[in-house]
Design a protein around this motif. Structure first.
Motif, PDB file in Angstrom:
ATOM      1  N   LEU A 111       0.831  -1.207   0.000  1.00  0.00           N
ATOM      2  CA  LEU A 111       0.000   0.000   0.000  1.00  0.00           C
ATOM      3  C   LEU A 111       0.859   1.248   0.000  1.00  0.00           C
ATOM      4  O   LEU A 111       1.944   1.268   0.577  1.00  0.00           O
ATOM      5  N   LYS A 112       0.310   2.286  -0.623  1.00  0.00           N
ATOM      6  CA  LYS A 112       0.967   3.593  -0.597  1.00  0.00           C
ATOM      7  C   LYS A 112       0.865   4.154   0.826  1.00  0.00           C
ATOM      8  O   LYS A 112      -0.210   4.120   1.434  1.00  0.00           O
ATOM      9  N   ALA A 113       1.970   4.666   1.349  1.00  0.00           N
ATOM     10  CA  ALA A 113       1.915   5.228   2.708  1.00  0.00           C
ATOM     11  C   ALA A 113       1.138   6.539   2.689  1.00  0.00           C
ATOM     12  O   ALA A 113       1.370   7.385   1.826  1.00  0.00           O
ATOM     13  N   PRO A 114       0.225   6.719   3.625  1.00  0.00           N
ATOM     14  CA  PRO A 114      -0.492   8.005   3.673  1.00  0.00           C
ATOM     15  C   PRO A 114       0.410   9.084   4.256  1.00  0.00           C
ATOM     16  O   PRO A 114       1.416   8.771   4.890  1.00  0.00           O
ATOM     17  N   LYS A 115       0.029  10.348   4.070  1.00  0.00           N
ATOM     18  CA  LYS A 115       0.845  11.361   4.708  1.00  0.00           C
ATOM     19  C   LYS A 115       0.574  11.367   6.215  1.00  0.00           C
ATOM     20  O   LYS A 115      -0.409  10.777   6.683  1.00  0.00           O
ATOM     21  N   THR A 116       1.448  12.016   6.956  1.00  0.00           N
ATOM     22  CA  THR A 116       1.336  11.941   8.409  1.00  0.00           C
ATOM     23  C   THR A 116       1.010  13.287   9.046  1.00  0.00           C
ATOM     24  O   THR A 116       0.701  13.362  10.220  1.00  0.00           O
ATOM     25  N   ASP A 117       1.066  14.359   8.240  1.00  0.00           N
ATOM     26  CA  ASP A 117       0.761  15.684   8.776  1.00  0.00           C
ATOM     27  C   ASP A 117      -0.390  16.271   7.957  1.00  0.00           C
ATOM     28  O   ASP A 117      -0.332  16.283   6.723  1.00  0.00           O
ATOM     29  N   PHE A 118      -1.421  16.754   8.649  1.00  0.00           N
ATOM     30  CA  PHE A 118      -2.602  17.241   7.934  1.00  0.00           C
ATOM     31  C   PHE A 118      -2.857  18.733   8.126  1.00  0.00           C
ATOM     32  O   PHE A 118      -3.885  19.245   7.692  1.00  0.00           O
ATOM     33  N   GLY A 119      -1.943  19.393   8.786  1.00  0.00           N
ATOM     34  CA  GLY A 119      -2.000  20.858   8.847  1.00  0.00           C
ATOM     35  C   GLY A 119      -2.959  21.436   9.876  1.00  0.00           C
ATOM     36  O   GLY A 119      -2.549  22.031  10.854  1.00  0.00           O
TER      37      GLY A 119
END
Ligand code: OFO
Length: 172
Positions: free
Chosen positions: A73-81
Motif C-alpha cells: 500500500l501507498k503510505a499516507p501522509k502523516t501531517d494534515f495541517g
C-alpha cells in the motif's frame, strides 16, 4: 466466474479501500497527538469501516472464483495541517473513491457481469452517504471558523454527527 478484466478491477478497488483505511488511520493518529480526541475517534472508526469495505470485496472475489490480491500500500501522509484541512482531505478522498467505484460499475456492464453489478450497488449507496456526511461536517466547520469554543464542541460531538442528525439539527 469473474472475467480477468473485472477481477483486476476488483483487486484495484481492494487496494483503494485498504489505502483508505490507512489514510483515515493516519488522520486518527494525527488528531490524537493534537489532543483532538473526538476527531481521532471518528477517524479510527472510519478506518475500521474502510477495512470492512475491503474485506467484503476480498470475500466476494474469492467466492466468485477469483483470487483477491493483498498488495503493498501507498503510505499516507502523516501531517494534515489543521482540522479544517483534515476534513477537506477526507471529503476529497471520498470523491476519489466514488469515482473509482463508478469506474468499477462501468466495467461490470462492459463485462456483462450483472451479479457483480448488483453486489456493487451497496458501495454506490455507501459512497453517497459518505460524501453527504463529509459535506455536512465541512459545513459545520465553516460555521465554527476560528472559534476555539466551537472547535471544543465540534471535537466533543463529531462522533455523533450522522447525515440524518445533521439534516434535522443544522446548528447542533
Ligand atoms: Fe469505502 O467508503 Fe469511504 O472511501
Amino acid at each position: 466466474m469473474l472475467s480477468k478484466k473485472l477481477e483486476q478491477a476488483l483487486n484495484d478497488q481492494i487496494r483503494i479501500e485498504a489505502e483508505s483505511s490507512q489514510v483515515y488511520l493516519s488522520m486518527a493518529s494525527w488528531a490524537e497527538v493534537k489532543g483532538l480526541e473526538g476527531i481521532a475517534g471518528f477517524m479510527y472508526a472510519h478506518s475500521d469501516e474502510e477495512r470492512i469495505h475491503m474485506l467484503k470485496l476480498v470475500k466476494y472475489v474469492n467466492e466468485r472464483g477469483g483470487h483477491a490480491q493483498i498488495s503493498e500500500l501507498k503510505a499516507p501522509k502523516t501531517d494534515f495541517g489543521s482540522f479544517q484541512k483534515l476534513f477537506q482531505e477526507l471529503y476529497e478522498h471520498e470523491i476519489f473513491v466514488s469515482e473509482s467505484i463508478n469506474e468499477l460499475v462501468h466495467v461490470t456492464l462492459q463485462e456483462k457481469d450483472y451479479a457483480t453489478h448488483n453486489f456493487l450497488q451497496w458501495y454506490v449507496a455507501e459512497q453517497i452517504e459518505e460524501e453527504a456526511l463529509a459535506r455536512t461536517i465541512l459545513d459545520k466547520i465553516n460555521l465554527i471558523g476560528n472559534d476555539k469554543g466551537g472547535l471544543y464542541l465540534f471535537d466533543r460531538d463529531v462522533q455523533q454527527i450522522t447525515v440524518e442528525s445533521a439534516a434535522a439539527n443544522p446548528q447542533a
